[in-house]
Design an enzyme around this catalytic site. Sequence first.
Site, PDB file in Angstrom:
ATOM      1  N   LEU A 157      22.351 -28.367 -27.488  1.00 52.83           N
ATOM      2  CA  LEU A 157      22.719 -27.929 -28.828  1.00 52.83           C
ATOM      3  C   LEU A 157      21.522 -28.189 -29.716  1.00 52.83           C
ATOM      4  CD1 LEU A 157      26.351 -29.356 -29.184  1.00 52.83           C
ATOM      5  CD2 LEU A 157      25.710 -26.937 -29.248  1.00 52.83           C
ATOM      6  N   ASP A 158      21.240 -27.257 -30.596  1.00 52.56           N
ATOM      7  CA  ASP A 158      20.101 -27.429 -31.496  1.00 52.56           C
ATOM      8  C   ASP A 158      20.227 -28.708 -32.312  1.00 52.56           C
ATOM      9  OD1 ASP A 158      18.829 -25.103 -30.750  1.00 52.56           O
ATOM     10  OD2 ASP A 158      19.870 -23.889 -32.254  1.00 52.56           O
ATOM     11  N   ASN A 159      19.095 -29.136 -32.839  1.00 52.34           N
ATOM     12  CA  ASN A 159      19.060 -30.293 -33.711  1.00 52.34           C
ATOM     13  C   ASN A 159      20.011 -30.131 -34.896  1.00 52.34           C
ATOM     14  OD1 ASN A 159      17.891 -32.832 -34.703  1.00 52.34           O
ATOM     15  ND2 ASN A 159      16.877 -31.572 -36.253  1.00 52.34           N
TER      16      ASN A 159
END
Length: 261
Positions: free
Chosen positions: A86-88
């Site tokens: 999952l992206d930051n």
Amino acid sequence: MCEQLITEGRVEVNGEVVTELGSRIQPEQDRVTVDGTPVQFDQTKRYIILNKPVGVVSSLHDEEGRPDLRQYTQEFEERVYNVGRLDNDSSGLLILTNDGEVAHILSHPSYEISKTYVVKVKGKLTERDLNKLLEGVRLEDGFVKFDSGHVIAKGSTSRATLAEVTLHSGKNRVVRRMFDSIGFPVEELVRRSFGPLRLGTLRAGEMRELDSQELGRLLRLARKAEAAKAHREGKGQDKPTDASDRDRGRNDSNRDGGSRR
């Protein structure tokens, strides 16, 4: 209890019903199911759900020094790693495990495991707009579409809209890019489910191990996905994955956890 399950014909070993009491198995090799649900005998295997907060990098080591997953994995004796990314700036369900076979199946795009996201997009998104993504759009790396989706009326405003979408694509940042393609940038993204697993009421930064029912569903999904992929390859729809490709896929999932959203 075990004896009763066996005599009732509810136990299978490697696909064959076992009714004889005292039958021996090899836990490391044999596949045992009860009422079709796989049983995991290896007590060293760990399966954890983490609600990854925004601001945490989906990696076991970040070269830029940002907060990463070590703050969660270090409390386990076993070396667990993330399945998928999952992206930051995204949050939600992230699976941590030390089961390489299951991790490979869940993270490799060829197994087509579905995931569900709740997104907040900028602007007034309508069902008609969302239908464009259900029908499919062509991105720079190919055609993609949502499997299902709907606009969430509660919480939506004239400035921003909430929507829930499900897809099985493993393309990098695909949810954000799909909404960008129709002019609705994603402001917030939360993964609510991964295959049969649900985030539920787990708060950001909290994690828990799977219960026996969740584990059974996860193992059953992994086996069904493996069988479905083998069936497709048998029909010539996909190129067979040789041992080196499988090992490479596992190493990739161990290193960086796969695709991002």
